[in-house]
Design a protein around this motif. Structure first.
Motif, PDB file in Angstrom:
ATOM      1  N   ALA A 280     -24.781  52.893   4.460  1.00  0.00           N
ATOM      2  CA  ALA A 280     -23.856  52.869   3.323  1.00  0.00           C
ATOM      3  C   ALA A 280     -22.410  52.807   3.793  1.00  0.00           C
ATOM      4  CB  ALA A 280     -24.079  54.097   2.446  1.00  0.00           C
ATOM      5  N   TRP A 284     -19.816  49.336   3.340  1.00  0.00           N
ATOM      6  CA  TRP A 284     -18.793  49.495   2.317  1.00  0.00           C
ATOM      7  C   TRP A 284     -17.533  48.738   2.767  1.00  0.00           C
ATOM      8  CZ3 TRP A 284     -18.625  51.593  -2.474  1.00  0.00           C
ATOM      9  CH2 TRP A 284     -17.378  51.825  -3.040  1.00  0.00           C
ATOM     10  N   PRO A 285     -16.777  48.032   1.900  1.00  0.00           N
ATOM     11  CA  PRO A 285     -16.898  47.944   0.446  1.00  0.00           C
ATOM     12  C   PRO A 285     -17.680  46.737  -0.049  1.00  0.00           C
ATOM     13  CG  PRO A 285     -14.799  47.070   1.088  1.00  0.00           C
ATOM     14  CD  PRO A 285     -15.490  47.471   2.368  1.00  0.00           C
ATOM     15  N   ARG A 287     -20.765  46.172  -0.025  1.00  0.00           N
ATOM     16  CA  ARG A 287     -21.922  46.631  -0.792  1.00  0.00           C
ATOM     17  C   ARG A 287     -21.548  46.891  -2.237  1.00  0.00           C
ATOM     18  NH1 ARG A 287     -23.408  51.792  -1.489  1.00  0.00           N
ATOM     19  NH2 ARG A 287     -21.926  52.488   0.106  1.00  0.00           N
ATOM     20  N   ALA A 288     -20.403  47.536  -2.461  1.00  0.00           N
ATOM     21  CA  ALA A 288     -19.954  47.807  -3.827  1.00  0.00           C
ATOM     22  C   ALA A 288     -19.598  46.503  -4.550  1.00  0.00           C
ATOM     23  CB  ALA A 288     -18.757  48.730  -3.796  1.00  0.00           C
ATOM     24  N   GLY A 293     -23.002  50.107  -5.640  1.00  0.00           N
ATOM     25  CA  GLY A 293     -21.889  51.038  -5.445  1.00  0.00           C
ATOM     26  C   GLY A 293     -22.261  52.461  -5.121  1.00  0.00           C
ATOM     27  N   ALA A 295     -23.643  55.672  -3.412  1.00  0.00           N
ATOM     28  CA  ALA A 295     -24.041  56.073  -2.054  1.00  0.00           C
ATOM     29  C   ALA A 295     -25.313  56.885  -2.065  1.00  0.00           C
ATOM     30  CB  ALA A 295     -22.918  56.891  -1.403  1.00  0.00           C
TER      31      ALA A 295
END
Length: 296
Positions: A280, A284-285, A287-288, A293, A295
């Motif tokens: 995670a 990031w970011p 993934r968001a 978003g 975690a």
């Protein structure tokens, strides 16, 4: 009619083989598998085609080879692999190379021959590597890139599992979660950069494909400019697949008949909490940005 090349990009274990198989059920679309590995695994090693026959014995690939190159030879495969090492590398993205035209012409010729043999207007190459997409674009092939993304913790869990290759019973490559996270980010960032350069890139999330296969596939077909058609091979969450001549790829390329499209969230319990947190943090970011978003 101009041949339409659909290139599936992203990191392995993100659902590209499933999407390729579904696209391959559309009229006029022929899936070829991971063409980048055809030379080593098909021509040199003689591994099975998705139809179940060994590559040298598959009538489809035999005719493709004859039309494109006068037949498959070890010399041809060796030359393509040499060219790949020179030009098709992530670290060479965007750089010109004298061998690029020859390398891309091999793919152009193969794509056209495969389409001619299949009587299709579109071919799907699920090679995934962003570097190959860059090469094709630089060489004038102009593929429509479909960027397939999946929750990176799920991808990391898949890469960490021991899975036997149906081709020879040997275990598939395994990666530690941290390494998977780095590659997930690198491949997706490269495809994002490709889109910013003006390339045709359409993003599909694995989770959306599983949750609403008909809607997602129908929308993608429209984006790709494929002729309108129904999706008779889809019955709710069940896909009825026919045999496909895929040269390499995930084991599900051999699947024929009804296949249930169910989301795999095994990572939530199967991937240790510490490794979930690591992936995670490393993704990031981006993934968001893709809608992953949380975690948790």
């Amino acid at each position: 009619m101009t041949l339409r090349v659909i290139f599936l990009g992203g990191l392995g274990r993100s659902g590209t083989t499933l999407l390729e198989r579904l696209l391959g059920e559309l009229p006029g679309v022929t899936p070829l598998g991971e063409v980048v590995h055809l030379w080593e695994r098909g021509v040199l090693a003689g591994e099975p085609c998705g139809c179940g026959r060994a590559f040298p014995e598959c009538p489809f690939w035999r005719e493709v080879g004859e039309r494109a190159f006068g037949g498959w030879t070890r010399a041809l495969a060796g030359r393509v692999l040499t060219l790949r090492r020179r030009v098709d590398r992530t670290r060479r993205l965007g750089r010109a190379h004298a061998d690029l035209p020859e390398y891309v012409e091999v793919y152009r010729t193969l794509y056209q021959a495969a389409a001619d043999v299949a009587g299709a207007g579109s071919v799907v190459d699920s090679s995934k590597h962003a570097s190959l997409a860059y090469c094709l674009l630089a060489g004038g092939v102009d593929p429509h890139v479909v960027q397939v993304v999946r929750e990176p913790r799920a991808v990391a869990h898949s890469w960490a599992k021991t899975v036997e290759r149906p081709e020879d019973g040997r275990p598939m490559t395994r990666w530690a979660p941290g390494r998977t996270a780095v590659h997930w980010t690198a491949q997706n960032l490269a495809l994002e950069a490709l889109a910013r350069r003006g390339a045709k890139v359409t993003r599909v999330r694995y989770e959306d494909l599983i949750a609403a296969p008909g809607e997602t596939l129908g929308a993608l077909a429209g984006e790709l400019g494929l002729p309108p058609s129904g999706l008779p091979f889809l019955d709710g969450a069940t896909a009825h697949l026919t045999s496909a001549h895929t040269a390499s790829g995930n084991p599900m390329r051999f699947g024929v008949g009804p296949i249930e499209l169910s989301r795999d969230d095994g990572w939530r319990l199967g991937l240790p909490r510490r490794q979930q947190s690591l992936v995670a943090a490393l993704t990031w970011p981006l993934r968001a940005h893709y809608g992953y978003g949380s975690a948790a």
